[in-house]
Design a protein around this motif. Structure first.
Motif, mmCIF file in Angstrom:
data_model
loop_
_atom_site.group_PDB
_atom_site.id
_atom_site.type_symbol
_atom_site.label_atom_id
_atom_site.label_comp_id
_atom_site.label_asym_id
_atom_site.label_seq_id
_atom_site.Cartn_x
_atom_site.Cartn_y
_atom_site.Cartn_z
ATOM 1 N N MET A 31 -1.191 74.517 -3.143
ATOM 2 C CA MET A 31 -0.448 74.026 -4.299
ATOM 3 C C MET A 31 -1.001 74.574 -5.617
ATOM 4 N N GLU A 32 -2.132 75.283 -5.550
ATOM 5 C CA GLU A 32 -2.726 75.784 -6.782
ATOM 6 C C GLU A 32 -1.813 76.792 -7.467
ATOM 7 N N ARG A 33 -1.125 77.622 -6.688
ATOM 8 C CA ARG A 33 -0.231 78.614 -7.291
ATOM 9 C C ARG A 33 0.901 77.923 -8.027
ATOM 10 N N ILE A 34 1.406 76.848 -7.466
ATOM 11 C CA ILE A 34 2.492 76.120 -8.100
ATOM 12 C C ILE A 34 2.006 75.454 -9.370
ATOM 13 N N LYS A 35 0.830 74.842 -9.290
ATOM 14 C CA LYS A 35 0.261 74.189 -10.459
ATOM 15 C C LYS A 35 0.053 75.194 -11.580
ATOM 16 N N ASP A 36 -0.459 76.364 -11.242
ATOM 17 C CA ASP A 36 -0.689 77.393 -12.240
ATOM 18 C C ASP A 36 0.620 77.874 -12.846
ATOM 19 N N ALA A 37 1.647 78.028 -12.011
ATOM 20 C CA ALA A 37 2.946 78.497 -12.499
ATOM 21 C C ALA A 37 3.583 77.493 -13.436
ATOM 22 N N VAL A 80 11.819 79.222 -16.231
ATOM 23 C CA VAL A 80 12.488 79.242 -14.945
ATOM 24 C C VAL A 80 12.063 80.467 -14.149
ATOM 25 N N ALA A 81 11.945 81.609 -14.837
ATOM 26 C CA ALA A 81 11.540 82.831 -14.152
ATOM 27 C C ALA A 81 10.156 82.691 -13.547
ATOM 28 N N VAL A 82 9.238 82.035 -14.260
ATOM 29 C CA VAL A 82 7.899 81.820 -13.729
ATOM 30 C C VAL A 82 7.954 80.985 -12.467
ATOM 31 N N ALA A 83 8.756 79.905 -12.486
ATOM 32 C CA ALA A 83 8.864 79.051 -11.315
ATOM 33 C C ALA A 83 9.457 79.803 -10.140
ATOM 34 N N ARG A 84 10.423 80.688 -10.408
ATOM 35 C CA ARG A 84 11.042 81.437 -9.321
ATOM 36 C C ARG A 84 10.020 82.322 -8.621
ATOM 37 N N SER A 85 9.088 82.876 -9.370
ATOM 38 C CA SER A 85 8.131 83.801 -8.787
ATOM 39 C C SER A 85 7.170 83.118 -7.827
ATOM 40 N N VAL A 86 7.075 81.792 -7.889
ATOM 41 C CA VAL A 86 6.167 81.079 -7.005
ATOM 42 C C VAL A 86 6.533 81.309 -5.548
ATOM 43 N N ARG A 87 7.834 81.285 -5.271
ATOM 44 C CA ARG A 87 8.272 81.436 -3.896
ATOM 45 C C ARG A 87 8.703 82.864 -3.577
ATOM 46 N N GLY A 88 8.413 83.809 -4.462
ATOM 47 C CA GLY A 88 8.746 85.193 -4.190
ATOM 48 C C GLY A 88 10.188 85.550 -4.477
ATOM 49 N N HIS A 116 1.462 64.317 -9.012
ATOM 50 C CA HIS A 116 2.460 63.255 -8.922
ATOM 51 C C HIS A 116 3.440 63.533 -7.792
ATOM 52 N N LEU A 117 3.845 64.790 -7.638
ATOM 53 C CA LEU A 117 4.750 65.156 -6.553
ATOM 54 C C LEU A 117 4.116 64.891 -5.191
ATOM 55 N N GLU A 118 2.872 65.313 -5.025
ATOM 56 C CA GLU A 118 2.178 65.110 -3.754
ATOM 57 C C GLU A 118 2.058 63.623 -3.432
ATOM 58 N N LYS A 119 1.776 62.828 -4.449
ATOM 59 C CA LYS A 119 1.645 61.385 -4.259
ATOM 60 C C LYS A 119 2.932 60.779 -3.726
ATOM 61 N N ASN A 120 4.064 61.348 -4.110
ATOM 62 C CA ASN A 120 5.363 60.848 -3.687
ATOM 63 C C ASN A 120 5.960 61.655 -2.534
ATOM 64 N N ARG A 121 5.116 62.450 -1.878
ATOM 65 C CA ARG A 121 5.495 63.205 -0.682
ATOM 66 C C ARG A 121 6.590 64.247 -0.953
ATOM 67 N N ILE A 122 6.575 64.789 -2.156
ATOM 68 C CA ILE A 122 7.479 65.893 -2.478
ATOM 69 C C ILE A 122 6.689 67.169 -2.228
ATOM 70 N N ILE A 123 6.878 67.760 -1.066
ATOM 71 C CA ILE A 123 5.996 68.836 -0.609
ATOM 72 C C ILE A 123 6.706 70.175 -0.399
ATOM 73 N N SER A 124 8.024 70.235 -0.602
ATOM 74 C CA SER A 124 8.740 71.467 -0.281
ATOM 75 C C SER A 124 8.524 72.573 -1.298
ATOM 76 N N LEU A 125 7.749 72.336 -2.357
ATOM 77 C CA LEU A 125 7.362 73.417 -3.268
ATOM 78 C C LEU A 125 6.282 74.304 -2.647
ATOM 79 N N SER A 126 5.579 73.773 -1.669
ATOM 80 C CA SER A 126 4.439 74.495 -1.100
ATOM 81 C C SER A 126 4.862 75.367 0.066
ATOM 82 N N LYS A 127 4.266 76.538 0.148
ATOM 83 C CA LYS A 127 4.476 77.406 1.295
ATOM 84 C C LYS A 127 3.295 77.346 2.262
ATOM 85 N N THR A 128 2.243 76.631 1.899
ATOM 86 C CA THR A 128 1.084 76.525 2.774
ATOM 87 C C THR A 128 1.077 75.214 3.555
#
Length: 272
Positions: free
Chosen positions: A1-7, A31-39, A61-73
């Protein structure tokens, strides 16, 4: 999730630095920065938010609420990617644009499924997604995402603001949220009003590539979901391992028998 946090942090800084000179361009760059997170290739010229407010997400906050689909790991995201593929195929094959997510009772995780599904779909190259909180008695999407607005669906249905004032982009490309932050007790009656019917028609037809996900109340708690189901193309039923009983599943299936039930999600299933 570090890449997402950084983005997300880079998006926030870029937006703050650019707003004084060109606000819409700054929002597009975030928005462009966020798009690059998932390639996904960044193309800021194709998505700009002029009226829609853009609000940063907090990864913790997302992790606490089980919102995990941003992560690829996180291996749990595979389940939502599979669900995304199945749902979008069925909807595209039938020419459907709107889907309701509901459950037999509370505690099944339907809102978590709705958000994770919306996130996963939004990362497809051409598909845009609108996530709508129509669990009017107990709205949770804004809380789960950690976004706050002075106006939400409550004010819109009362005629106190324009629809454009309610939309939020949570820093995720191709995803817009229509949140609600104030419970509406006469929810069933509200969902059948002319204003809400016109809202559904508008958000469904405004963009040809848009998929609309409605997070609805549980089926067996009130008649709110049943009042609204005729306005959507299909239904996804979320049941919970250890929470939902067989009789509740049977009753829910009976209630949605006249609707297009495209599948049932077993949430909180044992890994084994």
């Amino acid at each position: 999730m570090e890449r997402i946090k950084d983005a997300i942090e880079r998006a926030r800084v870029a937006r703050e630095q650019g707003k004084t000179s060109d606000e819409s361009k700054s929002e597009s760059n975030s928005v462009a920065v966020a798009r690059s997170v998932r390639g996904v290739p960044a193309d800021p010229a194709t998505i700009e938010y002029h009226k829609t407010s853009v609000q940063d997400l907090d990864v913790g906050h997302l992790e606490k609420n089980r919102i995990i689909s941003l992560s690829k790991t996180d291996p749990r995201t595979i389940a939502f990617d599979r669900l995304r593929t199945q749902v979008t195929k069925i909807m595209q094959d039938n020419g459907w644009r709107t889907i309701a997510v509901t459950s037999p009772t509370t505690g099944c995780g339907k809102t978590t499924v709705s958000i994770n599904l919306a996130f996963s779909i939004a990362y497809q190259t051409e598909q845009t997604v609108l996530l709508v909180d129509f669990d009017l008695r107990a709205p949770d999407i804004a809380n789960y995402l950690g976004i706050g607005k002075k106006v939400s669906l409550y004010e819109y249905v009362r005629g106190e603001c324009d629809l454009s004032d309610v939309f939020v982009n949570p820093g995720i490309p191709r995803l817009t949220v229509l949140p609600n932050q104030t419970p509406i007790l006469n929810a069933a009656e509200t969902l059948m009003t002319t204003r809400v019917r016109e809202l559904v028609t508008d958000i469904r037809n405004r963009y040809e590539s848009r998929m609309v996900i409605f997070d609805l109340p549980p089926l067996l708690s009130t008649d709110d979901a049943l009042a609204f189901l005729p306005q959507v193309d299909c239904v996804l039923l979320v049941v919970s391992n250890g929470v939902t009983t067989k009789s509740e599943i049977r009753e829910s299936m009976r209630l949605v028998s006249s609707s297009e039930l495209i599948g049932t999600v077993l949430n909180m299933a044992d890994d084994g």
